[in-house]
Scaffold this motif. Structure first.
Motif, PDB file in Angstrom:
ATOM      1  N   MET A  20      99.246  18.939  66.309  1.00 53.25           N
ATOM      2  CA  MET A  20      98.826  19.598  65.083  1.00 53.25           C
ATOM      3  C   MET A  20      97.726  20.591  65.403  1.00 53.25           C
ATOM      4  O   MET A  20      96.923  20.360  66.293  1.00 53.25           O
ATOM      5  CB  MET A  20      98.269  18.585  64.086  1.00 53.25           C
ATOM      6  N   HIS A  21      97.719  21.666  64.635  1.00 51.09           N
ATOM      7  CA  HIS A  21      96.623  22.613  64.775  1.00 51.09           C
ATOM      8  C   HIS A  21      96.065  22.933  63.392  1.00 51.09           C
ATOM      9  O   HIS A  21      96.808  23.057  62.425  1.00 51.09           O
ATOM     10  CB  HIS A  21      97.068  23.877  65.508  1.00 51.09           C
ATOM     11  N   GLN A  50      99.242  14.727  52.343  1.00 50.12           N
ATOM     12  CA  GLN A  50     100.275  14.941  53.356  1.00 50.12           C
ATOM     13  C   GLN A  50     101.542  15.425  52.662  1.00 50.12           C
ATOM     14  O   GLN A  50     101.942  14.893  51.628  1.00 50.12           O
ATOM     15  CB  GLN A  50     100.565  13.662  54.129  1.00 50.12           C
ATOM     16  N   THR A  51     102.152  16.454  53.245  1.00 50.15           N
ATOM     17  CA  THR A  51     103.397  16.978  52.695  1.00 50.15           C
ATOM     18  C   THR A  51     104.564  16.100  53.136  1.00 50.15           C
ATOM     19  O   THR A  51     104.439  15.283  54.050  1.00 50.15           O
ATOM     20  CB  THR A  51     103.654  18.421  53.163  1.00 50.15           C
ATOM     21  N   MET A  52     105.696  16.317  52.500  1.00 49.73           N
ATOM     22  CA  MET A  52     106.908  15.559  52.853  1.00 49.73           C
ATOM     23  C   MET A  52     107.356  15.851  54.288  1.00 49.73           C
ATOM     24  O   MET A  52     108.056  15.047  54.884  1.00 49.73           O
ATOM     25  CB  MET A  52     108.039  15.886  51.878  1.00 49.73           C
ATOM     26  N   THR A  53     106.949  16.998  54.838  1.00 52.16           N
ATOM     27  CA  THR A  53     107.329  17.357  56.205  1.00 52.16           C
ATOM     28  C   THR A  53     106.302  16.892  57.241  1.00 52.16           C
ATOM     29  O   THR A  53     106.450  17.182  58.425  1.00 52.16           O
ATOM     30  CB  THR A  53     107.534  18.872  56.335  1.00 52.16           C
ATOM     31  N   TRP A  64      96.655  21.395  58.401  1.00 52.48           N
ATOM     32  CA  TRP A  64      96.895  20.940  59.764  1.00 52.48           C
ATOM     33  C   TRP A  64      98.409  20.899  59.919  1.00 52.48           C
ATOM     34  O   TRP A  64      99.055  19.957  59.473  1.00 52.48           O
ATOM     35  CB  TRP A  64      96.282  19.566  59.997  1.00 52.48           C
ATOM     36  N   TRP A  65      98.956  21.957  60.495  1.00 54.89           N
ATOM     37  CA  TRP A  65     100.417  22.076  60.625  1.00 54.89           C
ATOM     38  C   TRP A  65     100.886  21.296  61.835  1.00 54.89           C
ATOM     39  O   TRP A  65     100.268  21.343  62.905  1.00 54.89           O
ATOM     40  CB  TRP A  65     100.824  23.535  60.770  1.00 54.89           C
ATOM     41  N   ARG A  66     102.008  20.628  61.671  1.00 53.60           N
ATOM     42  CA  ARG A  66     102.628  19.939  62.812  1.00 53.60           C
ATOM     43  C   ARG A  66     103.118  21.014  63.774  1.00 53.60           C
ATOM     44  O   ARG A  66     103.625  22.042  63.340  1.00 53.60           O
ATOM     45  CB  ARG A  66     103.810  19.082  62.370  1.00 53.60           C
ATOM     46  N   ASP A  67     102.951  20.780  65.026  1.00 58.82           N
ATOM     47  CA  ASP A  67     103.452  21.721  66.022  1.00 58.82           C
ATOM     48  C   ASP A  67     104.971  21.668  66.025  1.00 58.82           C
ATOM     49  O   ASP A  67     105.563  20.595  65.960  1.00 58.82           O
ATOM     50  CB  ASP A  67     102.897  21.395  67.408  1.00 58.82           C
ATOM     51  N   ALA A  68     105.567  22.818  66.086  1.00 59.35           N
ATOM     52  CA  ALA A  68     107.040  22.898  66.093  1.00 59.35           C
ATOM     53  C   ALA A  68     107.593  22.297  67.381  1.00 59.35           C
ATOM     54  O   ALA A  68     107.046  22.481  68.461  1.00 59.35           O
ATOM     55  CB  ALA A  68     107.486  24.350  65.974  1.00 59.35           C
ATOM     56  N   VAL A  69     108.666  21.567  67.237  1.00 56.40           N
ATOM     57  CA  VAL A  69     109.336  20.983  68.403  1.00 56.40           C
ATOM     58  C   VAL A  69     110.368  21.982  68.887  1.00 56.40           C
ATOM     59  O   VAL A  69     111.212  22.447  68.128  1.00 56.40           O
ATOM     60  CB  VAL A  69     110.001  19.645  68.038  1.00 56.40           C
TER      61      VAL A  69
END
Length: 88
Positions: free
Chosen positions: A1-2, A58-61, A82-87
């Protein structure tokens, strides 16, 4: 996350419950509706513009966001995310 500081106005769907509790359930940012899976920590902050009610959610994603509501002006802001880092 960033972590990203955003500090932009957003449209928020919220439930106003008996007893004065406010519970955001979704928000629109960059023309996309983001639904909330849940709201965790809540606090208030005093600024030069008055009292802001802050919500860590927290969002659903799986992203985490800080939403703020100014009860006097009824303005909502997306303060940080705080966006999850893309896989890849």
């Amino acid at each position: 996350m960033h972590a990203t500081t955003i500090d932009e106005p957003v449209l928020v769907q919220a439930r106003f419950l008996p007893g004065g509790e406010v519970r955001p359930t979704a928000f629109v940012w960059q023309e996309r509706t983001r639904y909330l899976a849940g709201v965790g920590r809540r606090w208030t902050e005093e600024t030069g513009t008055g009292t802001w009610h802050c919500f860590l959610a927290q969002t659903m994603t799986g992203d985490t966001v800080e939403l703020r509501w100014h009860a006097t002006s009824h303005q909502w802001r997306l303060q940080r995310a705080w966006w999850r880092d893309a896989v890849v």
